[in-house]
Write a protein that holds these residues in place. Structure first.
Motif, mmCIF file in Angstrom:
data_model
loop_
_atom_site.group_PDB
_atom_site.id
_atom_site.type_symbol
_atom_site.label_atom_id
_atom_site.label_comp_id
_atom_site.label_asym_id
_atom_site.label_seq_id
_atom_site.Cartn_x
_atom_site.Cartn_y
_atom_site.Cartn_z
ATOM 1 N N LYS A 1 0.830 -1.206 0.000
ATOM 2 C CA LYS A 1 0.000 0.000 0.000
ATOM 3 C C LYS A 1 0.862 1.252 0.000
ATOM 4 C CE LYS A 1 -3.731 2.309 -0.106
ATOM 5 N NZ LYS A 1 -4.650 2.217 -1.260
ATOM 6 N N LEU A 2 1.941 1.260 0.758
ATOM 7 C CA LEU A 2 2.840 2.407 0.778
ATOM 8 C C LEU A 2 3.430 2.656 -0.608
ATOM 9 C CD1 LEU A 2 4.693 1.865 4.170
ATOM 10 C CD2 LEU A 2 3.150 3.761 3.601
ATOM 11 N N GLY A 3 3.753 1.582 -1.316
ATOM 12 C CA GLY A 3 4.262 1.731 -2.673
ATOM 13 C C GLY A 3 3.236 2.330 -3.616
ATOM 14 N N GLU A 4 1.981 1.868 -3.505
ATOM 15 C CA GLU A 4 0.901 2.401 -4.340
ATOM 16 C C GLU A 4 0.652 3.876 -4.042
ATOM 17 O OE1 GLU A 4 -2.312 -0.147 -3.355
ATOM 18 O OE2 GLU A 4 -1.625 -1.810 -4.627
ATOM 19 N N MET A 5 0.680 4.223 -2.755
ATOM 20 C CA MET A 5 0.460 5.617 -2.376
ATOM 21 C C MET A 5 1.572 6.516 -2.902
ATOM 22 S SD MET A 5 -0.999 5.162 1.535
ATOM 23 C CE MET A 5 -0.879 6.920 1.904
ATOM 24 N N SER A 6 2.787 6.018 -2.878
ATOM 25 C CA SER A 6 3.922 6.797 -3.369
ATOM 26 C C SER A 6 3.769 7.103 -4.860
ATOM 27 C CB SER A 6 5.227 6.039 -3.119
ATOM 28 O OG SER A 6 6.334 6.753 -3.640
ATOM 29 N N GLU A 7 3.339 6.102 -5.619
ATOM 30 C CA GLU A 7 3.144 6.305 -7.057
ATOM 31 C C GLU A 7 2.023 7.313 -7.324
ATOM 32 O OE1 GLU A 7 2.500 2.624 -9.029
ATOM 33 O OE2 GLU A 7 4.374 1.710 -8.365
ATOM 34 N N SER A 8 0.919 7.183 -6.581
ATOM 35 C CA SER A 8 -0.203 8.100 -6.764
ATOM 36 C C SER A 8 0.175 9.527 -6.378
ATOM 37 C CB SER A 8 -1.400 7.640 -5.922
ATOM 38 O OG SER A 8 -1.864 6.386 -6.343
ATOM 39 N N MET A 9 0.921 9.662 -5.298
ATOM 40 C CA MET A 9 1.319 10.990 -4.851
ATOM 41 C C MET A 9 2.266 11.641 -5.855
ATOM 42 S SD MET A 9 0.743 13.264 -2.619
ATOM 43 C CE MET A 9 0.011 12.475 -1.180
ATOM 44 N N HIS A 10 3.086 10.835 -6.493
ATOM 45 C CA HIS A 10 3.979 11.346 -7.534
ATOM 46 C C HIS A 10 3.164 11.970 -8.664
ATOM 47 C CE1 HIS A 10 7.446 11.634 -10.203
ATOM 48 N NE2 HIS A 10 6.756 10.988 -11.131
ATOM 49 N N GLU A 11 2.057 11.325 -9.032
ATOM 50 C CA GLU A 11 1.185 11.857 -10.080
ATOM 51 C C GLU A 11 0.475 13.119 -9.613
ATOM 52 O OE1 GLU A 11 1.046 10.739 -13.238
ATOM 53 O OE2 GLU A 11 2.711 9.486 -12.554
ATOM 54 N N TYR A 12 0.041 13.123 -8.352
ATOM 55 C CA TYR A 12 -0.671 14.288 -7.819
ATOM 56 C C TYR A 12 0.229 15.519 -7.787
ATOM 57 C CZ TYR A 12 -3.039 17.362 -4.472
ATOM 58 O OH TYR A 12 -3.620 18.437 -3.854
ATOM 59 N N LYS A 13 1.488 15.331 -7.448
ATOM 60 C CA LYS A 13 2.417 16.459 -7.367
ATOM 61 C C LYS A 13 2.548 17.185 -8.707
ATOM 62 C CE LYS A 13 5.256 14.654 -3.572
ATOM 63 N NZ LYS A 13 6.577 14.086 -3.198
ATOM 64 N N LYS A 14 2.306 16.462 -9.802
ATOM 65 C CA LYS A 14 2.410 17.076 -11.126
ATOM 66 C C LYS A 14 1.263 18.048 -11.402
ATOM 67 C CE LYS A 14 4.608 12.984 -13.202
ATOM 68 N NZ LYS A 14 4.441 11.921 -14.225
ATOM 69 N N ILE A 15 0.103 17.823 -10.757
ATOM 70 C CA ILE A 15 -1.079 18.629 -11.062
ATOM 71 C C ILE A 15 -1.557 19.471 -9.883
ATOM 72 C CG2 ILE A 15 -1.929 17.122 -12.893
ATOM 73 C CD1 ILE A 15 -3.714 15.745 -10.897
ATOM 74 N N ALA A 16 -0.932 19.314 -8.721
ATOM 75 C CA ALA A 16 -1.337 20.085 -7.538
ATOM 76 C C ALA A 16 -0.954 21.546 -7.698
ATOM 77 C CB ALA A 16 -0.689 19.495 -6.287
ATOM 78 N N ASN A 17 -1.751 22.417 -7.116
ATOM 79 C CA ASN A 17 -1.472 23.843 -7.150
ATOM 80 C C ASN A 17 -1.244 24.359 -5.735
ATOM 81 O OD1 ASN A 17 -1.789 24.710 -10.046
ATOM 82 N ND2 ASN A 17 -3.748 23.682 -9.756
ATOM 83 N N GLY A 18 -0.854 25.609 -5.642
ATOM 84 C CA GLY A 18 -0.532 26.176 -4.337
ATOM 85 C C GLY A 18 -1.716 26.781 -3.616
ATOM 86 N N ASN A 19 -2.927 26.498 -4.076
ATOM 87 C CA ASN A 19 -4.102 27.050 -3.421
ATOM 88 C C ASN A 19 -4.304 26.461 -2.026
ATOM 89 O OD1 ASN A 19 -4.636 27.221 -6.502
ATOM 90 N ND2 ASN A 19 -6.094 28.652 -5.608
ATOM 91 N N ARG A 20 -4.995 27.212 -1.182
ATOM 92 C CA ARG A 20 -5.201 26.787 0.203
ATOM 93 C C ARG A 20 -6.148 25.602 0.273
ATOM 94 N NH1 ARG A 20 -8.899 28.760 4.560
ATOM 95 N NH2 ARG A 20 -9.773 30.259 3.081
#
Length: 364
Positions: A194-213
């Motif tokens: 699960k930690l491995g899956e979360m790491s991969e998903s978070m890597h994808e999220y970091k590409k599209i995340a913005n600095g909004n609150r």
């Protein structure tokens, strides 16, 4: 999108599971959640970049996540601590190093002098002894992690494997039951996976995340503690009448993580009583009207229920109260087609309802 024709029927049946669970949406299975494509459409239709979006039932954090991707600020409020944990972690672009934790956990589990946690009859009902010990050993190891944000991340990974490591029937939707034929799993292997899956998903999220609150807080949709006329858009997905007992379905995760189950159960407004449900939901609508800015919109996603074969049109009661008693204007009604098959809790013989309503109100 605001200048294009929008059908009153919203059918996302052509969206694949992969498209639905992109980025961090699949960190933990949350029952009865909104799909991101629906949320994204509402945000684009009824708000602008830089607006403040409120999810007064934060649930799995889908509204806050989509708002961030679409450059809106957001506040998510929920009474369930597991919801707060999930929404906080999935909207926070952070990936802690899990290897030291995994090494410490394996050492503790393999130790001949490992700590043994007492089991009562309730624990024995839901868990194999070895699985129960492994889950609590992981929990204690996580408790020693210095960073609170790292701890949250690891706790969510632990919560996400609790059902798999238990005897719970995987088909459960609104309450949990024991599957006597369910086999034990390797808990530490599932945790590592699960930690491995979360790491991969978070890597994808970091590409599209913005600095909004993004603010996720524990609270009550009936009393948000927010200022009057402070919100630009509300996307509300309240518990449906008698549909999912959230305090029951997540009781094992909450107990393993050390959350107060009795407090969670007391704060759950879902009920089988229409009268009690409407009383509490009227309070929710009053609060939405108070915090919403004039001219702005509140989108409420709700489904009907049947009791003894008789339909209970919850959406109609909502419309009547909002427009006649609070001064909301009903601007739109959309039908969300439910294409996914429900689980073992669905009553057959004509009781299955395969659509939800999206009610769009405007504060005048």
């Amino acid at each position: 999108m605001k200048n294009n024709f929008i059908s009153s029927i919203w059918d996302f049946s052509d969206v694949s599971i992969k498209e639905t669970n992109y980025a961090t949406h699949d960190f933990l299975r949350w029952y009865g959640k909104l799909i991101p494509q629906l949320v994204s459409r509402l945000i684009k239709l009824y708000s602008n970049e830089g607006d403040l979006v409120l999810a007064n039932f934060a649930g799995s954090g889908t509204v806050s996540l989509e708002a961030n991707i679409l450059k809106r600020d957001s506040i998510g409020i929920d009474s369930n601590p597991l919801s707060i944990l999930l929404a906080s972690v999935k909207t926070r672009p952070l990936t802690p190093n899990s290897q030291p934790l995994l090494e410490k956990t394996r050492t503790a589990i393999n130790s001949t002098s490992r700590k043994q946690y007492p089991m009562n009859d309730e624990n024995r009902k839901w868990f194999y002894p070895e699985s129960f010990q492994d889950l609590l050993t992981i929990k204690e190891t996580i408790d020693r992690v210095g960073s609170s944000r790292d701890r949250d991340y690891f706790m969510l990974a632990l919560a996400s494997i609790v059902k798999k490591a238990s005897k719970v029937d995987t088909r459960c939707v609104n309450h949990i039951v024991v599957d006597k034929n369910k086999k034990k799993v390797d808990v530490i292997s599932e945790f590592s996976k699960k930690l491995g899956e979360m790491s991969e998903s978070m890597h994808e999220y970091k590409k599209i995340a913005n600095g909004n609150r993004v603010e996720i807080r524990k609270g009550d949709a009936r009393d948000t503690k927010l200022s009057d006329n402070s919100i630009d858009l509300i996307i509300s997905h309240p518990p449906y009448l008698g549909a999912i007992d959230y305090s029951n379905i997540y009781q094992l995760e909450n107990k393993v993580l050390g959350f107060n189950y009795e407090e969670i159960d007391a704060g759950d407004i879902s009920t089988n009583s229409m009268q009690k449900y409407l009383v509490e939901m009227n309070k929710v609508f009053e609060e939405m009207h108070r915090v919403l800015k004039n001219g702005q919109h509140a989108c409420v996603v709700i489904g009907d229920n049947r009791k003894d074969g008789q339909i209970q049109p919850t959406f109609a009661y909502f419309i009547k109260n909002a427009t006649e008693n609070l001064g909301f204007e009903l601007k739109d009604i959309f039908i969300w087609v439910m294409s996914q098959k429900a689980g073992m809790s669905v009553k057959r013989h004509g009781n299955h309802i395969d659509h939800n309503y999206i009610l769009v109100f405007q504060k005048s």
